[in-house]
Structures are given as structure tokens and as C-alpha cells.
Design an enzyme around this catalytic site. Sequence first.
Site, short mmCIF file in Angstrom:
data_model
loop_
_atom_site.label_atom_id
_atom_site.label_comp_id
_atom_site.label_asym_id
_atom_site.label_seq_id
_atom_site.Cartn_x
_atom_site.Cartn_y
_atom_site.Cartn_z
N PRO A 91 -0.18 -11.24 -6.26
CA PRO A 91 -1.01 -12.41 -5.96
C PRO A 91 -2.02 -12.12 -4.87
O PRO A 91 -1.70 -11.43 -3.90
CB PRO A 91 0.00 -13.47 -5.48
N SER A 100 -1.63 -12.51 -0.66
CA SER A 100 -0.19 -12.54 -0.41
C SER A 100 0.23 -11.57 0.68
O SER A 100 1.40 -11.50 1.03
CB SER A 100 0.58 -12.22 -1.69
N LEU A 122 0.19 -8.44 0.31
CA LEU A 122 0.87 -7.33 -0.36
C LEU A 122 -0.12 -6.28 -0.86
O LEU A 122 0.21 -5.49 -1.76
CB LEU A 122 1.74 -7.88 -1.51
N GLY A 123 -1.31 -6.28 -0.29
CA GLY A 123 -2.25 -5.18 -0.52
C GLY A 123 -2.96 -5.21 -1.86
O GLY A 123 -3.32 -4.17 -2.40
N SER A 124 -3.23 -6.43 -2.39
CA SER A 124 -3.89 -6.47 -3.71
C SER A 124 -5.31 -5.91 -3.62
O SER A 124 -5.76 -5.22 -4.54
CB SER A 124 -3.89 -7.88 -4.29
N SER A 125 -6.03 -6.18 -2.52
CA SER A 125 -7.42 -5.69 -2.46
C SER A 125 -7.46 -4.16 -2.37
O SER A 125 -8.32 -3.51 -2.98
CB SER A 125 -8.19 -6.32 -1.29
N ALA A 126 -6.49 -3.57 -1.66
CA ALA A 126 -6.46 -2.10 -1.58
C ALA A 126 -6.11 -1.52 -2.94
O ALA A 126 -6.72 -0.55 -3.40
CB ALA A 126 -5.45 -1.66 -0.53
N ASP A 184 -3.57 0.17 4.16
CA ASP A 184 -3.29 -0.36 2.81
C ASP A 184 -3.77 0.62 1.74
O ASP A 184 -3.06 0.91 0.78
CB ASP A 184 -4.01 -1.70 2.60
#
Length: 322
Positions: free
Chosen positions: A103, A106, A108-112, A154
Site C-alpha cells: 500500500p 504505508s 513499507l518502501g513502495s516508492s523505492a 529504502d
Amino acid sequence: MTNTNEDAVVTASSPGKIIIVGEHFVVHEAYAVAAAINKRVTVIASKNGTRKVRFVSQGRDYYFPGTLARRFFPAPSSVMNEIFERFGKCEEGMSIEIRSEIPRGSGLGSSAAVSVATAAAVTRIMGKKLSLEEISKIAMKGEAAIHGNPSGIDVETSLRGGVVLFSKSSGAKPIALEKGIEIIIAFSGKGRNTSALISSVALIRKKYPNTFAHLVESSSFLSLQAVDALCRGDLPYLGAIMNIAQPILDWIGVSNDKLDRMLEDARSGRVFGAKITGAGGGGSIIVLPRPGTSKEVIDRLEAESKYVFSTLIPQEGLKVEQ
Ligand code: PMV
């Protein structure tokens, strides 16, 4: 989608991450420890013969460059800009499909993960075989579009996978674990703006420069101790480090009521430790359960969070298939 030739499809996937200890202070040169998790972003790049570049994800479909592509795909747009600047445009055009299990917002590093997977898939479909260092430099442009002044932890964790000890000056050092370690992750459901949080922490540093400098140093010590605990499999000690890191994050203003309540709930179960992970202000918490208690801890957290899962660390980093 028609491809000009059948081979011209590249699939790259990259994991999200948790920061076990050291977030924010890592931006100010401290060591931090992060680990890849079992949720990934997959990017499928294919030549489309239309001379145009298209982003496709979750029902959105926009041409790059363009205002909507920049607005809805800021990280992949910045990665594409960097790739075209370095290597020239892809004249045949391509489609870039993004599928994410992480998500947004969140912590949790989605963009990286999306930046790493886009950098790898697009450069490979353009016929370039880049080193991890080169992919990292390109992916950092995507990360900077979201985070403003990212440390790079990240991107390095998503790229390399596993568990990493990271600092801005020494880069990422892989940490080999003898045994996998289970960590529970719960998303508060509240997104946040990492860039704004990094700026608000910079203001705390300005207000209390001496205290902040000591906390940067202390955060480095905690990170090095966490690496020792991870290598020894000393979960009580690792949990204690996480518990001590949390009030420090609270002091720099990145926790909030919702996160505190989730941490309180988690700690009413049989756990070694818990803390927020990543930028805070929303985002997620991580919990280190006692062996055999993870179902009980997950059930408890499900009262507060719609997105709770457990991961074993370490997990694999970037994977590219052609
Ligand atoms: O990925 P996020 O947004 O949860 O935060 C990354 C960790 C920070 O230390 C806050 C920023 C950084 O780039 O190191």
C-alpha cells in the site's frame, strides 16, 4: 497490447522494506538497519511500437511525459526522465505496467520498490545491462520525487534484499542471518508525507542541536547492537532495542495516537518488542513476536488494522526476467 517483437518484454520485481531501527536519524548520517519483506512491486515493460510511453496501473493509463503521468506516477516519471536523459528516448515507445502488493504511504518502501523495478525493467528493455550501483542511482531520482531528501536506505534494501546495515557515508552492508526471523507488520491505514516528516525532524534538530546530535550517535549504537542481536538470533535483545527506539521516535514527533494504540495492543500479547517503522506520522508498526505466538498477535492487531501480515526476513531483492 501489441509488441513489435515477442521477446521485447521485461519483468522486474523488487521488495518493500521495513526499517528495524534507525529511521530519520539515518538521514542525518547515523547507521540504520533495514530488511526486505515478502511484499513486492512488479513492473512489466514491453515495446509497443506506438512511439509513445504509457504507464498502466490499477485502472489508470497515462502517457508519459504528461501532467497526469507526473501526478499519478511521480516516482516512475522521475525514473523515466533520468533514463531518457542518460540513454536517449526509446523511439519505438513502450508500455510500463505496474503491479504493487505494497500500500502507498504505508512506510513499507513502495516508492523505492517501484523506482528500483522501473529503473531495472526500462533500462533492460532498452538493451542496457546496468550494475546494481547504476540502477540505484537512477532509482534514487524516483525516491527523491516522493521523499525530497531520502537517505537511500529504502532503495538499497529493495535493490539488494536481505538485511542491510546502512549509512549515507558507507552505503549498504549485507548482514547474513543464520536463521530467518519472523516479524509482524500492521499498517495503520493512515498515509503520510515522508518529505514533510523529514522536514519536521530537521526543525527539531535546529531547535535542539546538541540533544539531536547525541540521539544520532545513540541511534547508530542501537543499530550496531541490533545487527549483533540479529546475527546471534537474540530476539529478546532485539525486541528491547525496538522498544527503546520507539520513545525516541516519539520525541522527534513522528508517532501519533493511532500508532501508540496499535503498539499498546501489540504489547498486550506475547511479544519481545514493537515500534513504528519508516517515516511515521501514519504508516506501519513492526512487532517481534515470541516464538509460536504470531497468530495470536495478528488476531489482536486485526482489531486496529485492515492490513496485517507476517514476513520472514531476509527476502530476495531485485529480480529481472526477460
Ligand atoms: O520509506 P518511509 O517513508 O517509511 O521512510 C524512510 C525512512 C526515513 O528515514 C524516514 C527517510 C529516509 O530516506 O531514510
